[in-house]
Write a protein that holds these residues in place. Structure first.
Motif, PDB file in Angstrom:
ATOM      1  N   ARG A   1     -34.685  -9.964 -47.127  1.00 57.77           N
ATOM      2  CA  ARG A   1     -35.272  -8.843 -46.993  1.00 57.77           C
ATOM      3  C   ARG A   1     -36.417  -8.556 -46.279  1.00 57.77           C
ATOM      4  O   ARG A   1     -37.079  -7.595 -46.259  1.00 57.77           O
ATOM      5  CB  ARG A   1     -35.590  -8.069 -48.578  1.00 57.77           C
ATOM      6  CG  ARG A   1     -34.289  -8.315 -49.448  1.00 57.77           C
ATOM      7  CD  ARG A   1     -34.662  -7.716 -50.851  1.00 57.77           C
ATOM      8  NE  ARG A   1     -34.561  -6.276 -50.800  1.00 57.77           N
ATOM      9  CZ  ARG A   1     -33.348  -5.498 -51.092  1.00 57.77           C
ATOM     10  NH1 ARG A   1     -32.315  -6.362 -50.794  1.00 57.77           N
ATOM     11  NH2 ARG A   1     -33.405  -4.263 -51.183  1.00 57.77           N
ATOM     12  N   GLY A   2     -36.604  -9.229 -45.041  1.00 60.07           N
ATOM     13  CA  GLY A   2     -37.373  -9.123 -44.297  1.00 60.07           C
ATOM     14  C   GLY A   2     -37.684 -10.659 -43.659  1.00 60.07           C
ATOM     15  O   GLY A   2     -37.393 -11.626 -44.259  1.00 60.07           O
TER      16      GLY A   2
ATOM     17  N   GLU B   1     -38.593  -5.516 -45.905  1.00 56.44           N
ATOM     18  CA  GLU B   1     -39.329  -4.700 -47.216  1.00 56.44           C
ATOM     19  C   GLU B   1     -39.477  -6.132 -48.078  1.00 56.44           C
ATOM     20  O   GLU B   1     -39.073  -6.087 -49.338  1.00 56.44           O
ATOM     21  CB  GLU B   1     -38.018  -3.872 -47.797  1.00 56.44           C
ATOM     22  CG  GLU B   1     -37.422  -2.851 -46.964  1.00 56.44           C
ATOM     23  CD  GLU B   1     -36.250  -2.209 -47.560  1.00 56.44           C
ATOM     24  OE1 GLU B   1     -36.228  -1.146 -47.138  1.00 56.44           O
ATOM     25  OE2 GLU B   1     -35.577  -2.753 -48.156  1.00 56.44           O
ATOM     26  N   ARG B   2     -39.975  -6.744 -47.395  1.00 57.83           N
ATOM     27  CA  ARG B   2     -40.668  -8.194 -48.414  1.00 57.83           C
ATOM     28  C   ARG B   2     -41.558  -7.752 -49.283  1.00 57.83           C
ATOM     29  O   ARG B   2     -42.644  -7.194 -49.066  1.00 57.83           O
ATOM     30  CB  ARG B   2     -41.279  -9.330 -47.282  1.00 57.83           C
ATOM     31  CG  ARG B   2     -40.059  -9.890 -46.727  1.00 57.83           C
ATOM     32  CD  ARG B   2     -40.672 -10.826 -45.800  1.00 57.83           C
ATOM     33  NE  ARG B   2     -41.195 -10.234 -44.617  1.00 57.83           N
ATOM     34  CZ  ARG B   2     -42.018 -10.781 -43.651  1.00 57.83           C
ATOM     35  NH1 ARG B   2     -42.035 -12.145 -43.430  1.00 57.83           N
ATOM     36  NH2 ARG B   2     -42.353  -9.996 -42.605  1.00 57.83           N
ATOM     37  N   VAL B   3     -41.148  -8.410 -50.505  1.00 61.75           N
ATOM     38  CA  VAL B   3     -42.272  -8.078 -51.746  1.00 61.75           C
ATOM     39  C   VAL B   3     -42.360  -9.770 -52.327  1.00 61.75           C
ATOM     40  O   VAL B   3     -40.995 -10.124 -52.546  1.00 61.75           O
ATOM     41  CB  VAL B   3     -41.954  -7.184 -52.754  1.00 61.75           C
ATOM     42  CG1 VAL B   3     -42.911  -7.168 -53.809  1.00 61.75           C
ATOM     43  CG2 VAL B   3     -41.914  -5.788 -52.163  1.00 61.75           C
ATOM     44  N   ALA B   4     -43.221 -10.024 -52.495  1.00 62.30           N
ATOM     45  CA  ALA B   4     -43.521 -11.461 -53.146  1.00 62.30           C
ATOM     46  C   ALA B   4     -43.025 -11.647 -54.178  1.00 62.30           C
ATOM     47  O   ALA B   4     -42.245 -12.675 -54.772  1.00 62.30           O
ATOM     48  CB  ALA B   4     -45.106 -12.057 -52.871  1.00 62.30           C
ATOM     49  N   HIS B   5     -43.432 -10.889 -55.441  1.00 64.27           N
ATOM     50  CA  HIS B   5     -42.874 -11.005 -56.593  1.00 64.27           C
ATOM     51  C   HIS B   5     -42.949  -9.882 -57.482  1.00 64.27           C
ATOM     52  O   HIS B   5     -43.674  -8.802 -57.081  1.00 64.27           O
ATOM     53  CB  HIS B   5     -43.335 -12.249 -57.433  1.00 64.27           C
ATOM     54  CG  HIS B   5     -45.128 -12.009 -57.298  1.00 64.27           C
ATOM     55  ND1 HIS B   5     -45.567 -11.409 -58.325  1.00 64.27           N
ATOM     56  CD2 HIS B   5     -45.892 -12.698 -56.420  1.00 64.27           C
ATOM     57  CE1 HIS B   5     -46.888 -11.380 -58.053  1.00 64.27           C
ATOM     58  NE2 HIS B   5     -47.267 -12.023 -57.024  1.00 64.27           N
TER      59      HIS B   5
ATOM     60  N   VAL C   1     -34.783  -1.894 -57.605  1.00 67.18           N
ATOM     61  CA  VAL C   1     -34.125  -2.537 -56.708  1.00 67.18           C
ATOM     62  C   VAL C   1     -33.238  -3.345 -57.044  1.00 67.18           C
ATOM     63  O   VAL C   1     -32.297  -3.796 -56.310  1.00 67.18           O
ATOM     64  CB  VAL C   1     -35.155  -3.554 -55.655  1.00 67.18           C
ATOM     65  CG1 VAL C   1     -36.361  -2.558 -55.036  1.00 67.18           C
ATOM     66  CG2 VAL C   1     -35.921  -4.629 -56.625  1.00 67.18           C
ATOM     67  N   PHE C   2     -33.070  -3.453 -58.273  1.00 62.71           N
ATOM     68  CA  PHE C   2     -31.954  -4.352 -58.828  1.00 62.71           C
ATOM     69  C   PHE C   2     -30.728  -3.300 -59.371  1.00 62.71           C
ATOM     70  O   PHE C   2     -31.024  -2.274 -60.011  1.00 62.71           O
ATOM     71  CB  PHE C   2     -32.399  -5.094 -60.256  1.00 62.71           C
ATOM     72  CG  PHE C   2     -33.555  -6.180 -59.899  1.00 62.71           C
ATOM     73  CD1 PHE C   2     -33.217  -7.226 -59.495  1.00 62.71           C
ATOM     74  CD2 PHE C   2     -34.906  -5.943 -60.124  1.00 62.71           C
ATOM     75  CE1 PHE C   2     -33.987  -8.454 -59.303  1.00 62.71           C
ATOM     76  CE2 PHE C   2     -35.757  -6.917 -59.688  1.00 62.71           C
ATOM     77  CZ  PHE C   2     -35.060  -8.036 -59.319  1.00 62.71           C
ATOM     78  N   ALA C   3     -29.529  -3.902 -59.488  1.00 63.77           N
ATOM     79  CA  ALA C   3     -28.305  -3.104 -60.202  1.00 63.77           C
ATOM     80  C   ALA C   3     -28.711  -3.465 -61.595  1.00 63.77           C
ATOM     81  O   ALA C   3     -28.543  -4.743 -62.031  1.00 63.77           O
ATOM     82  CB  ALA C   3     -27.163  -3.505 -59.479  1.00 63.77           C
TER      83      ALA C   3
ATOM     84  N   CYS D   1     -35.994 -17.778 -58.702  1.00 61.57           N
ATOM     85  CA  CYS D   1     -35.363 -18.229 -57.466  1.00 61.57           C
ATOM     86  C   CYS D   1     -36.291 -17.835 -56.209  1.00 61.57           C
ATOM     87  O   CYS D   1     -36.397 -18.861 -55.120  1.00 61.57           O
ATOM     88  CB  CYS D   1     -34.229 -17.941 -57.121  1.00 61.57           C
ATOM     89  SG  CYS D   1     -32.662 -18.637 -58.607  1.00 61.57           S
ATOM     90  N   ARG D   2     -36.788 -16.812 -56.108  1.00 63.60           N
ATOM     91  CA  ARG D   2     -37.605 -16.484 -54.893  1.00 63.60           C
ATOM     92  C   ARG D   2     -38.895 -16.911 -55.016  1.00 63.60           C
ATOM     93  O   ARG D   2     -39.656 -16.841 -54.037  1.00 63.60           O
ATOM     94  CB  ARG D   2     -37.687 -14.831 -54.794  1.00 63.60           C
ATOM     95  CG  ARG D   2     -36.433 -13.976 -54.833  1.00 63.60           C
ATOM     96  CD  ARG D   2     -36.377 -12.547 -54.850  1.00 63.60           C
ATOM     97  NE  ARG D   2     -37.188 -11.974 -53.744  1.00 63.60           N
ATOM     98  CZ  ARG D   2     -38.492 -11.579 -53.518  1.00 63.60           C
ATOM     99  NH1 ARG D   2     -39.104 -11.416 -54.967  1.00 63.60           N
ATOM    100  NH2 ARG D   2     -39.049 -11.074 -52.586  1.00 63.60           N
TER     101      ARG D   2
END
Length: 394
Positions: free
Chosen positions: A136-137, A210-214, A220-222, A263-264
């Motif tokens: 996402r970035g 659109e990077r967000v660390a955590h 943003v989730f389904a 995982c991220r």
């Protein structure tokens, strides 16, 4: 000694003196047919192509070849960059494996597009599914599995809202047939070229960035409402304590938000999501694809525990009152492994309290409030309190 020599698409002409000397004294050389074909007549050794599949036969193959002589292996580029060199060192130890690297495809790709290597992520699709290269970035050099990899990744980027991403495909890097083609992911997915060389890498700049660390926003989730909310997710990830390369079991996964965030959070982290509802399993899979993470989605716990990779940590977000769930989690968790359980019902709290009285750990309760309109003013409305139990397996 096993000597691994990196070789590029430019063949023998690109090798250092040390690499040429090693190959000239070799008695047997292993490698893929493509790499062996790059050797010229100055290499008189017997040439042995790797069998398919390689890994099951690798140790027996090289043990048989030793017979008191060094064994030489030719590998693409830098053998320690997602290459055979790492595998051989794991099998035989660094004291029995010498590596003579060539310029890596990553360095060559960055040189062609003008990127600093230290600012560029490296992603391999050689053995991983294409969605694990969705981001996402940022920017990445993506090592392709075959000629179809660029089109597969371009389609996924377009489908997950990354269609404006800039995709540069670099073929036969460093060789006389080197070629470079650039397009947006959307353009590449709409009209994928049919003549992509199977020896290719991709340089991808992911847009929009659109990077967000955590602790990602919930929207943003389904999800269908069955999701660990952002604020609780933050304290849950802190309690789980992800470490590079670890595996999480997300039990009662719901939307898979904890599995995705896990995982991220650190390099090499993977997760197994257990969810009884088929529609929710599909959402977990969609969220995994959208964020480019490795989540193995399975059926209900504990029936589908067997065969899953051993977890370093377990998160129980649902189904805790089902018979055998906590017992199964502890049976599969190694000594010292972490378990975090979040509960909101009296019945679940009763189960957690019993386990806490037996095993100890840490018991917390979180209560948070949202500001909402009250007439023309603003008031705070409480969310359901969450009780969290954190424990390490004794």
């Amino acid at each position: 000694m096993i000597v691994v020599v990196g070789i590029g698409a430019d063949g023998m002409s690109g090798l250092s003196t040390a690499s040429r000397t090693e190959l000239s004294r070799a008695t047997v050389v292993y490698g893929s047919p493509r790499q062996l074909d790059l050797l010229d007549d100055s290499v008189s050794a017997r040439r042995r192509a790797w069998p398919t599949p390689l890994l099951p036969a690798l140790r027996a193959l090289l043990d048989d070849a030793y017979e008191g002589h060094d064994v030489h292996v030719v590998a693409s580029g830098d053998p320690l960059l997602h290459g055979i060199g790492n595998t051989l060192i794991r099998m035989y130890g660094s004291e029995r494996v010498a590596v003579l690297p060539h310029v890596s495809s990553v360095t060559l790709a960055c040189a062609r597009v003008g990127w600093a290597v230290q600012d560029t992520e490296i992603i391999s699709l050689v053995t991983a599914p294409a969605h694990t290269a969705v981001r996402r970035g940022g920017q990445a050099v993506v090592l392709s599995r075959d000629a179809d990899s660029p089109a597969a990744l371009a389609r996924l980027l377009a489908e997950t809202g990354r269609g404006d991403s800039e995709l540069t495909v670099l073929e036969q890097l460093g060789g006389p047939l080197e070629r470079r083609r650039s397009a947006t992911a959307r353009e590449w997915a709409g009209r994928p070229p049919q003549d992509v060389d199977k020896l290719n890498v991709m340089a991808v700049r992911y847009l929009p960035d659109e990077r967000v660390a955590h602790a990602l926003p919930d929207d943003v989730f389904a999800h269908d409402g069955q999701i660990t909310k952002q604020s609780v997710r933050a304290v849950t990830l802190a309690a789980l304590g992800p470490r590079p390369g670890e595996v999480l079991w997300d039990v009662g996964s719901g939307s898979g938000s904890i599995a995705v965030e896990w995982c991220r959070s650190a390099s090499g982290c993977a997760a197994v999501a257990f969810e009884r509802d088929a529609a929710r399993r599909a959402r977990v899979e969609r969220n995994a694809v959208a964020f480019g993470v490795a989540v193995d989605v399975r059926g209900a716990a504990p029936a589908h525990f067997d065969g899953a990779p051993e977890p370093s940590a377990v998160f129980v977000g649902g189904g805790l009152t089902q018979p055998g769930v906590l017992e199964g989690c502890f049976d599969h968790l190694p000594v010292g492994g972490r378990l975090v359980a979040n509960v909101v019902t009296v019945e679940s709290e009763a189960v957690v309290s019993q386990w806490y009285s037996r095993l100890g750990g840490t018991l917390r309760r979180f209560q948070h409030y949202h500001g909402e309109p009250v007439g023309g003013f603003t008031g705070f409305r409480p969310a359901m309190p969450v009780t969290q139990w954190v424990v390490s397996k004794p």
